[in-house]
Design a protein around this motif. Structure first.
Motif, PDB file in Angstrom:
ATOM      1  N   THR A  44       0.868  -1.276  -0.014  1.00 55.69           N
ATOM      2  CA  THR A  44       0.035   0.045  -0.256  1.00 55.69           C
ATOM      3  C   THR A  44       0.863   1.199   0.010  1.00 55.69           C
ATOM      4  OG1 THR A  44      -0.032  -0.330   2.199  1.00 55.69           O
ATOM      5  CG2 THR A  44      -2.054  -1.203   0.963  1.00 55.69           C
ATOM      6  N   ASP A  45       0.356   2.168  -0.780  1.00 53.70           N
ATOM      7  CA  ASP A  45       1.206   3.431  -0.799  1.00 53.70           C
ATOM      8  C   ASP A  45       1.048   4.382   0.374  1.00 53.70           C
ATOM      9  OD1 ASP A  45       2.608   5.532  -1.878  1.00 53.70           O
ATOM     10  OD2 ASP A  45       1.340   5.558  -3.997  1.00 53.70           O
ATOM     11  N   ASP A  50      -0.659  11.882  -1.782  1.00 49.96           N
ATOM     12  CA  ASP A  50      -1.684  11.040  -2.534  1.00 49.96           C
ATOM     13  C   ASP A  50      -3.045  11.841  -2.222  1.00 49.96           C
ATOM     14  OD1 ASP A  50      -3.263   9.179  -3.647  1.00 49.96           O
ATOM     15  OD2 ASP A  50      -2.884   7.705  -2.416  1.00 49.96           O
ATOM     16  N   ASN A  52      -5.738  10.728  -2.737  1.00 53.51           N
ATOM     17  CA  ASN A  52      -6.767   9.858  -2.155  1.00 53.51           C
ATOM     18  C   ASN A  52      -6.580   9.308  -0.909  1.00 53.51           C
ATOM     19  OD1 ASN A  52      -8.621   9.761  -4.846  1.00 53.51           O
ATOM     20  ND2 ASN A  52      -6.681   9.284  -5.542  1.00 53.51           N
ATOM     21  N   LYS A  53      -5.382   9.525  -0.312  1.00 53.63           N
ATOM     22  CA  LYS A  53      -5.236   8.946   0.945  1.00 53.63           C
ATOM     23  C   LYS A  53      -6.275   9.104   1.909  1.00 53.63           C
ATOM     24  CE  LYS A  53      -1.829   8.948   4.627  1.00 53.63           C
ATOM     25  NZ  LYS A  53      -0.630   9.817   5.126  1.00 53.63           N
ATOM     26  N   TRP A  60     -13.172   9.098  -5.573  1.00 52.74           N
ATOM     27  CA  TRP A  60     -11.752   8.811  -6.257  1.00 52.74           C
ATOM     28  C   TRP A  60     -11.315   9.986  -7.071  1.00 52.74           C
ATOM     29  CZ3 TRP A  60      -7.799   5.675  -5.369  1.00 52.74           C
ATOM     30  CH2 TRP A  60      -6.643   5.609  -6.176  1.00 52.74           C
ATOM     31  N   ARG A 270      -6.927   0.456   0.656  1.00 57.82           N
ATOM     32  CA  ARG A 270      -5.379   0.974   0.433  1.00 57.82           C
ATOM     33  C   ARG A 270      -4.526   0.812  -0.488  1.00 57.82           C
ATOM     34  NH1 ARG A 270      -2.278   0.026   6.215  1.00 57.82           N
ATOM     35  NH2 ARG A 270      -1.214   1.549   5.087  1.00 57.82           N
ATOM     36  N   SER A 272      -2.673   1.184  -3.947  1.00 54.17           N
ATOM     37  CA  SER A 272      -2.538   2.294  -4.637  1.00 54.17           C
ATOM     38  C   SER A 272      -2.338   2.024  -6.166  1.00 54.17           C
ATOM     39  CB  SER A 272      -1.216   2.861  -4.215  1.00 54.17           C
ATOM     40  OG  SER A 272      -0.820   3.685  -5.127  1.00 54.17           O
ATOM     41  N   SER A 274       0.215   2.487  -7.851  1.00 51.42           N
ATOM     42  CA  SER A 274       1.351   2.185  -8.051  1.00 51.42           C
ATOM     43  C   SER A 274       2.023   0.942  -7.293  1.00 51.42           C
ATOM     44  CB  SER A 274       2.370   3.511  -7.331  1.00 51.42           C
ATOM     45  OG  SER A 274       2.312   3.600  -5.853  1.00 51.42           O
ATOM     46  N   ARG A 349      -5.043  -1.023  -9.322  1.00 51.63           N
ATOM     47  CA  ARG A 349      -5.995  -0.021  -9.180  1.00 51.63           C
ATOM     48  C   ARG A 349      -5.768   1.049 -10.438  1.00 51.63           C
ATOM     49  NH1 ARG A 349      -9.324   1.948  -5.285  1.00 51.63           N
ATOM     50  NH2 ARG A 349      -8.387   0.800  -3.631  1.00 51.63           N
TER      51      ARG A 349
END
Length: 393
Positions: A44-45, A50, A52-53, A60, A270, A272, A274, A349
């Protein structure tokens, strides 16, 4: 109707048959296909920038795609053997997500079986069951967004990846820099991304099944779009529109409520763009002593190695009558009719829609063709499966 005791006894008989075959095999070292699983938190990022954290469930904010440039494969497709995923482990079987980081270049893996898969998938879509194999649901106001936006994003992400990764397999037509059509060179078919159903095109560009999960305002993830043509043991029509928890509980996944549900829900929330992940499932599939007639047109390319890849009719009966008619008696576990069925899955995602995409690639290997040494590991893994998990498998 088969009982759990019947199924457990059947697996034991299968194991005995397997061991008889395995004793004739020599043992050599084989490279593992999957790295060890890691804690969910490592995928998880934690980037404080971010947007969207701290988002609310169902919200979103689109972000830039983190997908790095892919490395082209110059090898001819007919020289690429299927990946020998062997995810089982000797000893006690533990129900876990079993995830590991996805290598970006390996998001979609093609091999020499691609033309056969393509023709089988096309035949499935052209069959009477075709409309039940692909869904894109509309918005459900005040609960969850529809799957159309994510489906469009997915097919363009796939097109960009595949054209770059497999330049000998795909040829793109671009307009203002964006791919608008993809020609699949081995089969001589061109798909128009602006005209055809995005989920249908996505399904025909790969050997994978696809499922799109979208977060609702209640924090649950709903199966809002999918193209599931080769599931073998379950039907998209029974799962589409359901939240993740119901999909698992209706499928009687062992220990889902006490072991998987809390971590899976937290992980989905959570995940991400990435930090994509991959995982593998496996089971032993026993084919009938004689092939079951297919219920869809069979192309010349979809030969014996793809038998019962789309649907395990010998085990579950006709696909259309699942759940309404008794299952047939389990097929006799003849060594030459036993297959290792492996699902290689990835979870990503999508950066613009925020949807989570599953890719599900199925590999079937005759047990008699397992690499030396693998048969013994598989037998040891089967011995470690408890009765409840046998019924699920």
């Amino acid at each position: 109707m088969l009982t759990s005791v019947d199924l457990f006894a059947f697996l034991i008989l299968s194991l005995i048959t397997l061991i008889v075959v395995l004793r004739q095999r020599q043992t050599v070292r084989v490279t593992r296909s999957s790295p060890p699983a890691a804690p969910l938190e490592s995928f998880t990022d934690q980037n404080d920038g971010d947007p969207n954290k701290d988002r609310r469930p169902g919200d979103w904010t689109p972000v830039k795609s983190p997908f790095p440039p892919v490395t082209p494969i110059t090898e001819s497709l007919d020289q690429i053997a299927p990946r020998p995923y062997r995810p089982y482990k000797p000893g006690r079987y533990h129900v876990t997500m079993g995830i590991h980081p996805m290598v970006w270049n390996s998001w979609i893996e093609l091999d020499r079986d691609f033309p056969a898969y393509y023709h089988l998938r096309a035949a499935r879509l052209a069959s009477p069951r075709g409309p039940k194999l692909i869904y894109t649901l509309p918005d459900r106001p005040h609960l969850v967004r529809g799957g159309a936006q994510a489906a469009r994003e997915l097919v363009h992400e796939l097109a960009e990846f595949l054209v770059g990764r497999y330049p000998g397999v795909y040829r793109a037509t671009r307009r203002a820099g964006e791919i608008v059509a993809v020609e699949v060179l081995p089969v001589g078919v061109t798909h128009d991304l602006g005209v055809e159903d995005p989920m249908m095109v996505a399904a025909m560009l790969t050997q994978d099944d696809l499922a799109i999960m979208i977060e609702g305002s209640d924090g649950q993830y709903y199966l809002q779009a999918g193209a599931v043509l080769l599931a073998g043991t379950w039907r998209l029509e029974d799962k589409v529109g359901l939240p993740l928890d119901t999909i698992h509980t209706s499928g009687h996944v062992p220990h889902y409520g006490d072991k998987l549900q809390p971590s899976l829900t937290r992980f989905f929330g959570r995940l991400s763009p990435s930090t994509p992940v991959a995982r593998n499932n496996w089971l032993i599939q026993v084919l009938p002593p004689t092939p079951v007639p297919a219920t869809w047109p069979q192309s010349s390319d979809a030969r014996e190695p793809l038998e019962e890849l789309a649907w395990a009719e010998g085990t579950f009966g006709p696909e259309d009558t699942l759940g309404t008619c008794p299952r047939p008696a389990p097929p006799e576990p003849l060594p030459e009719r036993m297959r290792l069925r492996v699902e290689h899955q990835t979870l990503r995602r999508l950066p613009r829609s925020g949807a989570i995409v599953f890719t599900i690639r199925v590999y079937m290997t005759p047990l008699e063709e397992l690499e030396p040494g693998e048969a013994g590991r598989l037998a040891a893994a089967v011995r470690g499966v408890k009765e409840q998990e046998v019924v699920y498998r």
